[in-house]
Design a protein around this motif. Sequence first.
Motif, mmCIF file in Angstrom:
data_model
loop_
_atom_site.group_PDB
_atom_site.id
_atom_site.type_symbol
_atom_site.label_atom_id
_atom_site.label_comp_id
_atom_site.label_asym_id
_atom_site.label_seq_id
_atom_site.Cartn_x
_atom_site.Cartn_y
_atom_site.Cartn_z
ATOM 1 N N UNK A 3 0.829 -1.210 0.000
ATOM 2 C CA UNK A 3 0.000 0.000 0.000
ATOM 3 C C UNK A 3 0.862 1.257 0.000
ATOM 4 N N UNK A 4 2.132 1.112 0.410
ATOM 5 C CA UNK A 4 3.062 2.241 0.412
ATOM 6 C C UNK A 4 3.665 2.501 -0.969
ATOM 7 N N UNK A 5 3.491 1.547 -1.881
ATOM 8 C CA UNK A 5 3.951 1.723 -3.264
ATOM 9 C C UNK A 5 2.798 1.334 -4.215
ATOM 10 N N UNK A 6 1.664 2.035 -4.122
ATOM 11 C CA UNK A 6 0.474 1.641 -4.891
ATOM 12 C C UNK A 6 0.744 1.567 -6.380
ATOM 13 N N UNK A 7 0.214 0.513 -6.999
ATOM 14 C CA UNK A 7 0.326 0.365 -8.444
ATOM 15 C C UNK A 7 1.592 -0.299 -8.929
ATOM 16 N N UNK A 8 2.508 -0.640 -8.015
ATOM 17 C CA UNK A 8 3.779 -1.222 -8.460
ATOM 18 C C UNK A 8 3.750 -2.740 -8.567
ATOM 19 N N UNK A 9 2.983 -3.407 -7.713
ATOM 20 C CA UNK A 9 2.862 -4.865 -7.799
ATOM 21 C C UNK A 9 1.527 -5.151 -8.471
ATOM 22 N N UNK A 10 1.588 -5.315 -9.770
ATOM 23 C CA UNK A 10 0.393 -5.454 -10.611
ATOM 24 C C UNK A 10 0.103 -6.906 -10.917
ATOM 25 N N UNK A 11 -1.173 -7.233 -11.010
ATOM 26 C CA UNK A 11 -1.594 -8.575 -11.434
ATOM 27 C C UNK A 11 -2.271 -8.466 -12.786
ATOM 28 N N UNK A 12 -1.814 -9.316 -13.698
ATOM 29 C CA UNK A 12 -2.203 -9.209 -15.100
ATOM 30 C C UNK A 12 -2.822 -10.497 -15.613
ATOM 31 N N UNK A 13 -3.540 -10.375 -16.725
ATOM 32 C CA UNK A 13 -3.850 -11.534 -17.549
ATOM 33 C C UNK A 13 -3.086 -11.322 -18.845
ATOM 34 N N UNK A 14 -2.202 -12.253 -19.160
ATOM 35 C CA UNK A 14 -1.415 -12.143 -20.388
ATOM 36 C C UNK A 14 -1.779 -13.252 -21.355
ATOM 37 N N UNK A 15 -1.562 -12.971 -22.636
ATOM 38 C CA UNK A 15 -1.848 -13.926 -23.710
ATOM 39 C C UNK A 15 -0.661 -13.924 -24.670
ATOM 40 N N UNK A 16 -0.387 -15.061 -25.240
ATOM 41 C CA UNK A 16 0.650 -15.150 -26.272
ATOM 42 C C UNK A 16 0.351 -14.143 -27.383
ATOM 43 N N UNK A 17 1.319 -13.310 -27.723
ATOM 44 C CA UNK A 17 1.085 -12.193 -28.642
ATOM 45 C C UNK A 17 0.648 -12.657 -30.027
ATOM 46 N N UNK A 18 1.292 -13.701 -30.550
ATOM 47 C CA UNK A 18 0.933 -14.184 -31.890
ATOM 48 C C UNK A 18 -0.478 -14.765 -31.899
ATOM 49 N N UNK A 19 -0.833 -15.478 -30.835
ATOM 50 C CA UNK A 19 -2.184 -16.043 -30.736
ATOM 51 C C UNK A 19 -3.218 -14.925 -30.700
ATOM 52 N N UNK A 20 -2.934 -13.875 -29.933
ATOM 53 C CA UNK A 20 -3.862 -12.749 -29.826
ATOM 54 C C UNK A 20 -4.000 -12.025 -31.167
ATOM 55 N N UNK A 21 -2.893 -11.844 -31.862
ATOM 56 C CA UNK A 21 -2.927 -11.148 -33.149
ATOM 57 C C UNK A 21 -3.767 -11.917 -34.163
ATOM 58 N N UNK A 22 -3.657 -13.249 -34.125
ATOM 59 C CA UNK A 22 -4.416 -14.074 -35.065
ATOM 60 C C UNK A 22 -5.871 -14.237 -34.641
ATOM 61 N N UNK A 23 -6.139 -13.999 -33.351
ATOM 62 C CA UNK A 23 -7.480 -14.244 -32.805
ATOM 63 C C UNK A 23 -7.908 -13.088 -31.908
ATOM 64 N N UNK A 24 -8.120 -11.903 -32.461
ATOM 65 C CA UNK A 24 -8.452 -10.749 -31.623
ATOM 66 C C UNK A 24 -9.746 -10.909 -30.837
#
Length: 357
Positions: A210-231
């Motif tokens: 809480x003393x460094x808000x926004x620095x420890x982020x949780x994401x959902x990531x996807x393989x870039x090529x898969x995403x590009x082919x399947x937007x």
Amino acid sequence: MQSGLLLLAAAAATLGLAGCSGGASAPAEKKTEFSIGWSIYAGWMPWPYAQQAGIVKKWEDKYHLKIKIVQVNDYVESINQYTAGKLDGVTLANMDALTIPAAGGKDTTAVILGDYSNGNDGVLLKGATNLSAIKGRSVNLVELSVSHYLLARALEKGGMTMTDVKTVNTADADIVGAFASPDVTAAVAWNPQLSVMRAQPGVTQVFSSADIPGEILDLLVVDSATLKANPDLGKALAGIWYDTVQLMMKQDASGKAARAAMAKLAGAAPETFDSQLKTTFLYTDPKAAVAAAQSPALVTTMTRVRDFSFAKGLFKGATSADAVGMAFPGGKTLGDAQHVTLRFDDSYMKLAADGKL
């Protein structure tokens, strides 16, 4: 919060930077079936709940896709499976996205900024109430994880450096027991372990995420090529996320029921899960998530994360922190622009914000 264990160093070392490619990875085929991995953490429980509640099916039907939400019991293993191509996407922390798939050469795109730790990670001391008392102590933590990063930031803010303490690598499964020993007087941990350790007599939390808000982020990531082919996959995932988090944060019976179901999926009591949500800043509003993705603060955060990661040897074979390129909304890049393997894409969150999914 869940974060990478010591194994992430081995993963990065195994994959190496030699596999980095300039631009997106090799072309992927258009397909209709996808798998998204997740592990237990308060900020990621919307994903399995969405499948259980039929929200995934709603968006599958809209885009004529099949999306399997796959639980992987071990967090690092979920990232390793994604990096090896066994999963199309995975939930993970920003540091781990950088140090495992991206540093290993797997072109990865963050499509959802899900939350940031707002107290889920903390520094604990016995017999002291001020961070300055940590100087000279041994600190138990999961080395090379965001706990290690949090400690470095705490020391920096307290006018100290990592040389002022000694770290003792302790697995997340063992840290509660280790901290119970009278000999262990300092530790860094994430929830749910953090709350258990903090409740011990004579223990004070002297710094937290809480003393460094926004620095420890949780994401959902996807393989870039898969995403590009399947937007449409990105659109469906954004739809699933915002439908689910907006439901779970309602203060009526439906919201309470959703949170209780997520707690059960996480193996926690509803009140325990609710307390963890209080220290998790969920981006329930896509407009807020877009603003966070576009903010210069994200570049600043990722600069700190990559500098820490490089200093700790997590960019195997790299001669500088610039070895792993990152791309941000608006065309901003960090590091080697010819070897971008981590991308923050706000386009799907923006579609949700604009009501265009």
